[in-house]
Design an enzyme around this catalytic site. Structure first.
Site, PDB file in Angstrom:
ATOM      1  N   THR A  82     -12.328   0.090 -12.945  1.00 34.53           N
ATOM      2  CA  THR A  82     -11.454   1.187 -13.085  1.00 34.53           C
ATOM      3  C   THR A  82     -11.074   0.673 -14.706  1.00 34.53           C
ATOM      4  O   THR A  82     -10.558  -0.500 -15.206  1.00 34.53           O
ATOM      5  CB  THR A  82     -10.382   0.836 -12.042  1.00 34.53           C
ATOM      6  OG1 THR A  82      -9.404   1.994 -12.431  1.00 34.53           O
ATOM      7  CG2 THR A  82      -9.707  -0.552 -12.162  1.00 34.53           C
ATOM      8  N   HIS A 191     -21.326   8.681  -0.992  1.00 27.78           N
ATOM      9  CA  HIS A 191     -19.935   7.829  -0.800  1.00 27.78           C
ATOM     10  C   HIS A 191     -19.253   8.616   0.621  1.00 27.78           C
ATOM     11  O   HIS A 191     -19.677   9.679   0.874  1.00 27.78           O
ATOM     12  CB  HIS A 191     -19.138   8.237  -1.960  1.00 27.78           C
ATOM     13  CG  HIS A 191     -17.811   7.514  -1.883  1.00 27.78           C
ATOM     14  ND1 HIS A 191     -16.701   7.796  -1.401  1.00 27.78           N
ATOM     15  CD2 HIS A 191     -17.494   6.149  -2.532  1.00 27.78           C
ATOM     16  CE1 HIS A 191     -15.843   7.113  -1.363  1.00 27.78           C
ATOM     17  NE2 HIS A 191     -16.316   6.000  -2.010  1.00 27.78           N
ATOM     18  N   ASP A 270     -22.027  14.467  -8.170  1.00 28.21           N
ATOM     19  CA  ASP A 270     -20.917  13.452  -8.294  1.00 28.21           C
ATOM     20  C   ASP A 270     -21.476  12.178  -9.007  1.00 28.21           C
ATOM     21  O   ASP A 270     -22.386  11.421  -8.400  1.00 28.21           O
ATOM     22  CB  ASP A 270     -20.607  13.080  -6.684  1.00 28.21           C
ATOM     23  CG  ASP A 270     -19.794  11.719  -6.821  1.00 28.21           C
ATOM     24  OD1 ASP A 270     -19.225  11.424  -7.917  1.00 28.21           O
ATOM     25  OD2 ASP A 270     -19.344  11.391  -5.525  1.00 28.21           O
TER      26      ASP A 270
END
Length: 476
Positions: A82, A191, A270
């Site tokens: 992140t 996912h 994605d």
């Protein structure tokens, strides 16, 4: 707090943040607290009178930090990165100060217009087809997460499929009759947010088997489509993944896209994690096939030094999404309604933050070259870890290392690997998470922190082998 105190306390907080980030390696990467720990440290009700800043500031270390998982620690190797950077933090300060709610152009023209320009900047960095840029039917928007983007794409595809079917089948009485027959597809490595999008969008998601390289192929999709159409279902949506969470696998978007175009199905890509790497020319080939997509998304907040939340999404034709989401009461209209984007029609929430400031600050202050080198450094470090695994014949690599993720395991049954992962996280020197494909349990090692260096890779491997040796000796 007045302006003068804000200047003083703001500087104190900036100093605290800088010290936290620069000395994060001194903290334990994963907390040792038990559920409910925080309830014991603070009152069960809000204070009647305002408290002193000094008391609040002390409680950051006493109350908050003991329960923080330090994602920017050089020994944090779980999940995916992140992003975090000082320019992005500064941009968020400005965003918080402006404090607009940019649901329309009129709410704050700069909020909308900077976003349009930044999304075009990013699209050009990725060498996306021109149809995705603003100025025509296409365009980009910042979503909160890739999960939101998948849901938005599915809902737009659902609306389009129902509309198209009813145009060719005028005898159908209502939308619900068509919607009940819709079906969508993804890889069984995709996912979980894709399955969740199906639940929220009331569209059945078919998880199709990936090949031995963890890639969903066109022939597999075509076979599933043929089967479902023979049963009276209406295929409407495919979510292709570039850089799966399980193993950083890449679906074959060229093959999938060709099938989708032939069948008139919406393909969404994605690329939440891997998409940032496509700004490097040597990795752009992984995005080949995007020309067949109706929508595409990746997360600058994962790997492009832009703090959460900033998920970049593009459409070839924004009208399908706007038609699906548009509600236009009089009090939301303005003099330029219809001639400029009102981004509330492009997303699930109504309001939105001034998130494009983060992109503007990061892209201007780092520049493209520095961001490319950052991506390349992480991938190089991943290959360094891969080499250490390969040298130890007790271990094996379970997926090709393409980006900054290495999937590895102790050779043999799953149980020693499960024990190893448990010991690693109890030990606390490094932090990892597991994954499983086809009943094979393995451990994921992701290069995540901006501060991670070669010495951290070597150290992590030494911890892993130390704990693994103990397990193997006990088993013997």
């Amino acid at each position: 707090m007045n302006a003068e105190e804000f200047r003083q306390r703001g500087k104190e907080m900036i100093d605290y943040v800088a010290d936290y980030i620069e000395n994060i390696q001194e903290r334990r990467v994963f907390p040792t607290v038990e559920p409910g720990y925080l309830h014991q440290l603070i009152p069960d009700h809000a204070p009647e009178e305002g408290e002193k800043w000094e008391d609040l500031f002390k409680d950051i270390e006493r109350v908050i930090m003991p329960g923080v998982t330090h994602w920017h620690h050089p020994q944090f190797h779980a999940y995916f990165p992140t992003a975090n950077s000082y320019p992005s933090i500064c941009a968020d300060i400005l965003s918080d100060a402006i404090a607009c709610t940019g649901f329309s152009w009129a709410c704050s023209p700069a909020c909308t217009e900077l976003e349009v320009v930044m999304m075009d900047w990013l699209a050009k960095l990725l060498n996306l087809p021109e149809q995705f840029l603003s100025g025509g039917k296409g365009g980009g928007v910042i979503q909160g997460t890739a999960s939101e983007s998948t849901l938005v794409a599915l809902l737009a595809a659902r609306h389009k499929a129902v509309h198209d079917y009813r145009q060719t089948h005028p005898d159908v009485k209502n939308d619900e009759e068509v919607a009940a027959k819709l079906v969508a597809y993804c890889s069984d490595n995709a996912h979980s947010s894709v399955e969740r999008a199906g639940l929220l969008g009331h569209v059945k998601i078919m998880q199709l088997p990936a090949d031995d390289k963890h890639s969903l192929r066109g022939d597999t999709l075509q076979e599933a489509i043929n089967k479902d159409k023979s049963q009276g279902l209406i295929p409407c949506f495919v979510c292709a993944t570039l850089g799966t969470t399980l193993s950083c696998g890449f679906d074959n978007t060229k093959e999938l896209g060709t099938v989708c175009e032939k069948e008139g199905i919406w393909m969404h890509i994605d690329a939440a994690y891997a998409g940032s790497a496509f700004i490097c020319p040597e990795y752009r080939y992984l995005l080949d096939g995007v020309e067949h997509a109706m929508s595409f998304d990746f997360n600058p907040h994962k790997w492009l030094l832009v703090n959460f939340d900033c998920s970049a999404m593009w459409f070839k034709d924004t009208s399908y999404m706007v038609e699906a989401f548009k509600v236009e009461p009089l009090y939301l209209r303005h003099n330029n309604t219809g001639s400029v984007p009102d981004f509330r029609h492009w997303q699930i929430p109504f309001g939105r933050r001034f998130r494009s400031l983060k992109l503007w600050f990061v892209l201007r202050l780092y520049g493209v070259k520095a961001l490319q080198e950052y991506i390349r450094k992480h991938i190089t470090l991943a290959h360094e870890f891969e080499a250490l695994v390969v040298k130890d014949d007790r271990f094996e690599i379970t997926a090709e290392v393409i980006m900054g993720l290495v999937c590895f395991r102790i050779k043999g049954p799953n149980e020693p690997n499960e024990k190893l992962l448990k010991l690693i996280n109890e030990d606390g020197r490094i932090h990892l998470v597991p994954s499983k494909i086809n009943d094979t349990y393995f451990i994921r090692f992701a290069v995540c922190a901006k501060s991670t260096e070669s010495k951290d890779i070597t150290y992590a491997w030494s911890v892993i082998t130390e704990l693994a040796t103990g397990i193997m000796e006990n088993n013997q």
